[in-house]
Design an enzyme around this catalytic site. Structure first.
Site, mmCIF file in Angstrom:
data_model
loop_
_atom_site.group_PDB
_atom_site.id
_atom_site.type_symbol
_atom_site.label_atom_id
_atom_site.label_comp_id
_atom_site.label_asym_id
_atom_site.label_seq_id
_atom_site.Cartn_x
_atom_site.Cartn_y
_atom_site.Cartn_z
ATOM 1 N N HIS A 1 0.824 -1.215 0.000
ATOM 2 C CA HIS A 1 0.000 0.000 0.000
ATOM 3 C C HIS A 1 0.854 1.258 0.000
ATOM 4 C CE1 HIS A 1 0.873 1.054 4.182
ATOM 5 N NE2 HIS A 1 0.765 -0.231 4.462
ATOM 6 N N GLU B 1 -1.766 -6.534 7.551
ATOM 7 C CA GLU B 1 -0.423 -6.321 8.062
ATOM 8 C C GLU B 1 -0.180 -7.208 9.283
ATOM 9 O OE1 GLU B 1 2.565 -5.944 7.961
ATOM 10 O OE2 GLU B 1 2.918 -3.792 7.715
#
EC number: 5.4.2.11
Length: 227
Positions: free
Chosen positions: A8, A86
């Site tokens: 990202h 994550e």
């Protein structure tokens, strides 16, 4: 065949130097521009996809949308799954990295951040910011939702999604894009490439840069490179 990974774009907490993990933060303007540049690069290089996989965190979802829009492929199916989230940074989430190092010592924080199999302190499941209190994880068994992870646990959590979703899609002939996070992508890259426990500590994936993994028709690793 080729598999494309994108971490990202630069997030608000990247900018503030805070531990982020499963906390849901937005992209910065820099992050938006990184995602746009990645999409344009894919378009210029002629990359086309049949399906995209991403996490359930805003910064990855927005990056995925921007990349697909800029590459004129916003219409393709997207699959969002928590297993691509994550790494969970436990009780460190939301803390300033520099201040945490001052409190616990540089060496201890380095171990928490870079050790393959040592996790930071757990986040209390009753904490208002715990994933246990977030409805996007409501259908996941309580004991499966992590309270803290190291990279080893991140790989163990992400691997079933690779085996059940991503790999079968590729073997069926689909061209796959995965937009996720630094550590979930590092974990998958470790598995695909065959990176050792020691070497993975120095394997970094920058924000917004398309990483191409070239595999043979049985998904054996051939090479990797950035566009």
């Amino acid at each position: 065949m080729e598999l494309v990974f994108i971490r990202h774009g630069f997030s608000e907490w990247n900018a503030k130097n805070l531990f982020t993990g499963w906390r849901d933060v937005n992209l910065t303007e820099r992050g938006v521009e990184e995602a746009k540049a990645a999409g344009k690069k894919l378009l210029d290089k002629g990359y086309e996809f049949d399906i995209a996989f991403t996490s359930v965190l805003t910064r990855a979802i927005k990056t995925c949308n921007i990349v697909l829009e800029e590459s004129h492929q916003l219409w393709i199916p997207q699959v969002k799954n928590w297993r691509l989230n994550e790494r969970h940074y436990g009780a460190l989430q939301g803390l300033d990295k520099k201040a945490t190092a001052e409190q616990y010592g540089d060496e201890q924080v380095h171990i928490w951040r870079r050790s393959y199999d040592i996790s930071p302190p757990d986040l209390d499941p009753q904490d208002p910011n715990s994933a246990h209190n977030d409805r996007r994880y409501a259908n996941i068994p309580f004991d499966v939702v992590p309270n803290a992870e190291n990279l080893k646990l991140t790989l163990e959590r992400a691997l079933p999604f690779w085996e059940d979703q991503i790999a079968p899609a590729m073997l069926s002939g689909k061209r796959v894009l995965v937009v996720a996070h630094g550590n979930s992508l590092r974990a998958l890259a470790k598995h695909i490439i065959g990176i050792s426990d020691a070497e993975i500590m120095d394997f970094e994936i920058p924000t917004g840069q398309p990483l191409v993994l070239k595999l043979d028709d049985k998904l054996n690793y051939v090479e990797h490179y950035y566009l």
